[in-house]
Motif scaffolding. Sequence first.
Motif, PDB file in Angstrom:
ATOM      1  N   ALA A  86     -14.665  14.641   0.776  1.00 47.88           N
ATOM      2  CA  ALA A  86     -15.310  15.442   1.818  1.00 47.88           C
ATOM      3  C   ALA A  86     -14.315  15.749   2.925  1.00 47.88           C
ATOM      4  O   ALA A  86     -14.147  16.912   3.327  1.00 47.88           O
ATOM      5  N   ARG A  87     -13.630  14.732   3.399  1.00 46.95           N
ATOM      6  CA  ARG A  87     -12.675  14.953   4.490  1.00 46.95           C
ATOM      7  C   ARG A  87     -11.486  15.786   4.024  1.00 46.95           C
ATOM      8  O   ARG A  87     -10.978  16.626   4.759  1.00 46.95           O
ATOM      9  N   ASN A  88     -11.077  15.544   2.816  1.00 43.69           N
ATOM     10  CA  ASN A  88      -9.950  16.284   2.270  1.00 43.69           C
ATOM     11  C   ASN A  88     -10.261  17.776   2.219  1.00 43.69           C
ATOM     12  O   ASN A  88      -9.465  18.616   2.640  1.00 43.69           O
ATOM     13  N   GLN A  89     -11.478  18.094   1.752  1.00 42.09           N
ATOM     14  CA  GLN A  89     -11.869  19.501   1.684  1.00 42.09           C
ATOM     15  C   GLN A  89     -11.952  20.129   3.059  1.00 42.09           C
ATOM     16  O   GLN A  89     -11.471  21.245   3.278  1.00 42.09           O
ATOM     17  N   LEU A  90     -12.548  19.398   3.974  1.00 40.08           N
ATOM     18  CA  LEU A  90     -12.676  19.945   5.334  1.00 40.08           C
ATOM     19  C   LEU A  90     -11.309  20.174   5.962  1.00 40.08           C
ATOM     20  O   LEU A  90     -11.075  21.166   6.635  1.00 40.08           O
ATOM     21  N   LYS A  91     -10.415  19.217   5.705  1.00 37.45           N
ATOM     22  CA  LYS A  91      -9.074  19.333   6.267  1.00 37.45           C
ATOM     23  C   LYS A  91      -8.367  20.564   5.696  1.00 37.45           C
ATOM     24  O   LYS A  91      -7.759  21.350   6.432  1.00 37.45           O
ATOM     25  N   ASP A  92      -8.522  20.732   4.380  1.00 36.18           N
ATOM     26  CA  ASP A  92      -7.907  21.901   3.749  1.00 36.18           C
ATOM     27  C   ASP A  92      -8.466  23.193   4.326  1.00 36.18           C
ATOM     28  O   ASP A  92      -7.731  24.141   4.605  1.00 36.18           O
TER      29      ASP A  92
ATOM     30  N   MET B 192       0.845  -1.199   0.000  1.00 33.55           N
ATOM     31  CA  MET B 192       0.000   0.000   0.000  1.00 33.55           C
ATOM     32  C   MET B 192       0.880   1.250   0.000  1.00 33.55           C
ATOM     33  O   MET B 192       1.682   1.452   0.927  1.00 33.55           O
ATOM     34  N   ASP B 193       0.779   2.041  -1.049  1.00 26.01           N
ATOM     35  CA  ASP B 193       1.621   3.244  -1.074  1.00 26.01           C
ATOM     36  C   ASP B 193       0.941   4.391  -0.322  1.00 26.01           C
ATOM     37  O   ASP B 193      -0.180   4.265   0.166  1.00 26.01           O
ATOM     38  N   ASP B 194       1.659   5.506  -0.226  1.00 32.67           N
ATOM     39  CA  ASP B 194       1.165   6.617   0.575  1.00 32.67           C
ATOM     40  C   ASP B 194      -0.192   7.153   0.113  1.00 32.67           C
ATOM     41  O   ASP B 194      -1.064   7.444   0.930  1.00 32.67           O
ATOM     42  N   LEU B 195      -0.314   7.254  -1.207  1.00 31.96           N
ATOM     43  CA  LEU B 195      -1.567   7.785  -1.734  1.00 31.96           C
ATOM     44  C   LEU B 195      -2.748   6.881  -1.388  1.00 31.96           C
ATOM     45  O   LEU B 195      -3.795   7.332  -0.907  1.00 31.96           O
ATOM     46  N   GLN B 196      -2.505   5.591  -1.628  1.00 36.93           N
ATOM     47  CA  GLN B 196      -3.549   4.613  -1.289  1.00 36.93           C
ATOM     48  C   GLN B 196      -3.907   4.696   0.188  1.00 36.93           C
ATOM     49  O   GLN B 196      -5.084   4.648   0.566  1.00 36.93           O
ATOM     50  N   PHE B 197      -2.856   4.819   1.000  1.00 37.77           N
ATOM     51  CA  PHE B 197      -3.078   4.885   2.430  1.00 37.77           C
ATOM     52  C   PHE B 197      -3.925   6.105   2.799  1.00 37.77           C
ATOM     53  O   PHE B 197      -4.889   6.016   3.556  1.00 37.77           O
ATOM     54  N   ARG B 198      -3.550   7.236   2.224  1.00 37.88           N
ATOM     55  CA  ARG B 198      -4.294   8.458   2.516  1.00 37.88           C
ATOM     56  C   ARG B 198      -5.755   8.344   2.087  1.00 37.88           C
ATOM     57  O   ARG B 198      -6.680   8.702   2.820  1.00 37.88           O
ATOM     58  N   ARG B 199      -5.944   7.816   0.907  1.00 37.06           N
ATOM     59  CA  ARG B 199      -7.320   7.643   0.416  1.00 37.06           C
ATOM     60  C   ARG B 199      -8.126   6.769   1.371  1.00 37.06           C
ATOM     61  O   ARG B 199      -9.265   7.081   1.706  1.00 37.06           O
ATOM     62  N   ALA B 200      -7.474   5.678   1.782  1.00 41.20           N
ATOM     63  CA  ALA B 200      -8.199   4.729   2.639  1.00 41.20           C
ATOM     64  C   ALA B 200      -8.530   5.346   3.991  1.00 41.20           C
ATOM     65  O   ALA B 200      -9.657   5.237   4.481  1.00 41.20           O
ATOM     66  N   ILE B 201      -7.545   6.021   4.583  1.00 40.98           N
ATOM     67  CA  ILE B 201      -7.764   6.542   5.936  1.00 40.98           C
ATOM     68  C   ILE B 201      -8.702   7.746   5.906  1.00 40.98           C
ATOM     69  O   ILE B 201      -9.486   7.973   6.826  1.00 40.98           O
TER      70      ILE B 201
END
Lengths: 241, 171
Positions: free
Chosen positions: B151-157, A1-10
């Motif tokens: 949604a979370r990404n926008q809120l975080k930003d 799992m790369d960083d991007l995948q991880f971020r998306r998942a979390i």
Amino acid sequence: MDDLQFRRAIYSDPKSQDEELLAAMDKAPNRQKIAHDMSLLDEKIKQALQVPVPDDLCNKLILRQTLATHQQHKRKKRLHLAMAASVAILGALFINYLQFNSAYNNLGDYSLAHVYHEAEHFADNGANANSRLISLASLNSKMATFNGNFTDVLGKLIFADYCRFGGMKSLHLVYQGKTSPVNVFIVPKDDQMTFIDKFSDQHLFGESAAFNQANVIVVGDKSESLNQWQDKLSKNINWTI
Amino acid sequence: MMTKQVRYEALVKALHGDLYRYAYWLCHEKQVAEDLVQETFLRAWRALDSLKDEKAAKSWLITILRRENARRFERKRFDMSEYEESTITDTQSASHEQTMESHWLRDKIAQLPNEYSEPLVLQVLGGFSGEEIAVMLDLNKNTVMTRLFRARNQLKDILESEPAKRGLYNG
């Protein structure tokens, strides 16, 4: 799992217990920080989403439902009442129908049934009735109802009275015959029963004659000459109108 | 009869809060949210016999509520105008830092497009999984996860870009 995948998942599910995700998190401390920040954010989001619920909403909901149910009950009660009333009306109509709609649809059948029904009263053919013979005056007083009168009694009249003939008031005369009584019915004209001029069964036979005012029906056993009876009757009855 | 009443009251007590909040985040108006919840529970009462699995009650009610909400738009087309920021009434006095922050964030969530905020509300408040949300919203799971991420990404930003502007200012 790369960083991007991880971020998306979390980001899409911070509370995820996905094993792959948890394993990926263990590998790098910066991922743990991301996960921690995310769950902090999620907690804030949760706080923010908790808009206050109106205090009385719960009670309102129950009240409204109770009222709606009550209305429904009332409607149902009304429906039941209406149904009961309909059944009662139908019942009444049915009884009415039974009472006023005879099982016989022509004059002959009805006459025969009527004669058989009362046969036992006249079984002695008027042998003991000499003292109780009907007089011309009393016959005519009854006949007046049908706008007619007899000029002569015509033999020995054992019985003369009103009776119901298929729901109509009619006059029933019983004469002494040769071996058995002869029945004469004076019946007002009516559409319900079809006119039939000659009829018979194993024991009795009958003849009807139609006059302007009424039908005259004679019923006797096979030994009687009904023709003569009809003839005598038609000559003897004067219709006033 | 009585058992139906008992079931209904239990359902109301357990779920009216969640349902109201969900309705609020759908329509952003308190009164409309309340009406939606009332309509939903009234429909739920009529169809209560069809609810076999009590565990599914929440998603069942949410499905009814979404349908009611859609009906609201069919009825009143003029209501369809985009929701505007100025219409959010700030009725809560924010005396506490945390509630102020919540309030501020609440505004930001309200500004998210509905397609982002809806799955977020379902996940955070409703506690539904991605699959369950996908079924309720009639989307596929990947779409739901993507929307949650955005949604979370926008809120975080937003949170990161404006930290200095919120808080207490005296003059």
